[in-house]
Design an enzyme around this catalytic site. Structure first.
Site, PDB file in Angstrom:
ATOM      1  CG  ASP A   9      -1.648   1.264   1.458  1.00 52.48           C
ATOM      2  OD1 ASP A   9      -2.320   1.695   0.507  1.00 52.48           O
ATOM      3  OD2 ASP A   9      -1.558   1.835   2.560  1.00 52.48           O
ATOM      4  CG  MET A  10       1.498   3.568  -2.953  1.00 47.17           C
ATOM      5  SD  MET A  10       3.310   3.398  -3.009  1.00 47.17           S
ATOM      6  CE  MET A  10       3.772   5.019  -3.619  1.00 47.17           C
ATOM      7  CG  ASP A  11      -1.520   7.765   0.413  1.00 48.42           C
ATOM      8  OD1 ASP A  11      -0.554   8.516   0.211  1.00 48.42           O
ATOM      9  OD2 ASP A  11      -2.445   7.619  -0.401  1.00 48.42           O
ATOM     10  N   GLY A  45      -5.362   2.616  -3.205  1.00 43.46           N
ATOM     11  CA  GLY A  45      -6.644   3.184  -3.604  1.00 43.46           C
ATOM     12  C   GLY A  45      -6.483   4.338  -4.571  1.00 43.46           C
TER      13      GLY A  45
END
Length: 271
Positions: A9-11, A45
């Protein structure tokens, strides 16, 4: 046993709260991943066009599960995209427009779309996450393939709004809490875990050969699915419960620390 896929995932996970990562350290790790035959996947997302901006040197080598699984791309080529029917899109928009507490972003393959009437503060945030964004008077007659809605609202309203959305349009879309002041509406079953499944099928990779990292509600399905799943130190309790292991903070390179262990075959990757 060997690891063949690492998905992040990023954030709140791969990125620090300042939306940065240690590029020099990661690029050295990435070369080792390639040498060991390990695929790297960004599972977020966020919009595909935003995600590739973080990896300009390797965007056409790696894979992206973008828009919470709505669009899957590997080496610059489409693998999968979800698609809402025009009727479903219209039904969802009609309901959302009755909810003045939410600001709406319709997420399409060509662009994201939001309303001109929203204030500048919302537009500034939207432009950070959607590098292709069009401002429209309304959501009528948009020609695109739509697979997600992003909703901005006050944090304290999220539980009650999620409940109301489930009751009103739960047969069309599922609401997931993605972080501060935001909910995504995704097509049922079209989540990050499904996106990873598409890539694993393409590459012949078993769940037991997959490492994933996440911190939010939209990571839960892939954390449950993967053989090695890590909830970040900053993750909420539901996310921690879904994961098998913990990683350090996103602000202290927690993901990169675990990737080092993968590359060195250290516990728990030493079986």
């Amino acid at each position: 046993m060997s690891i063949k896929l690492i998905a992040v995932d990023m954030d709140g996970t791969f990125l620090s709260d300042q939306k940065t990562y240690n590029r020099e350290r990661f690029m050295a790790q990435y070369q080792q991943m390639k040498a060991q035959g390990i695929r790297f996947v960004v599972a977020s997302g966020n919009q595909y066009y935003q995600l590739i901006s973080f990896f300009p040197e390797i965007a056409n080598e790696i894979a992206f599960v973008a828009e919470n699984g709505g669009w899957v791309v590997s080496e610059g080529k489409d693998v999968f995209n979800g698609e809402l029917s025009k009727d479903a899109f219209a039904t969802v928009v009609e309901h959302l427009l009755t909810r003045p507490e939410v600001e709406i972003i319709a997420c399409g393959k060509n662009s994201a779309y939001t309303l001109k009437k929203y204030d500048d503060a919302m537009k500034t945030v939207a432009e950070m996450y959607y590098h292709r964004l069009e401002y429209v008077d309304n959501f009528d007659n948009l020609e695109d393939i739509f697979f997600k809605f992003g909703l901005n609202l006050s944090d304290e309203l999220i539980p009650q709004v999620q409940k109301a959305l489930h009751e009103a349009i739960g047969d069309i879309m599922v609401s997931v809490h993605t972080g501060n002041g935001s909910i995504d509406l995704i097509i049922p079953g079209v989540h990050k875990a499904n996106g990873l499944r598409q890539l694993q099928k393409l590459w012949g990779i078993d769940d037991s050969e997959v490492v994933v990292f996440g911190d939010g509600g939209n990571d839960i399905e892939m954390l449950r699915q993967a053989g090695f799943s890590f909830a970040m130190e900053n993750a909420g309790s539901a996310v921690v419960a879904a994961a098998k292991y913990r990683a350090g903070s996103n602000n202290r390179e927690g993901v990169l620390d675990v990737i080092d262990k993968v590359l060195k075959h250290e516990a728990p990757f030493d079986q």
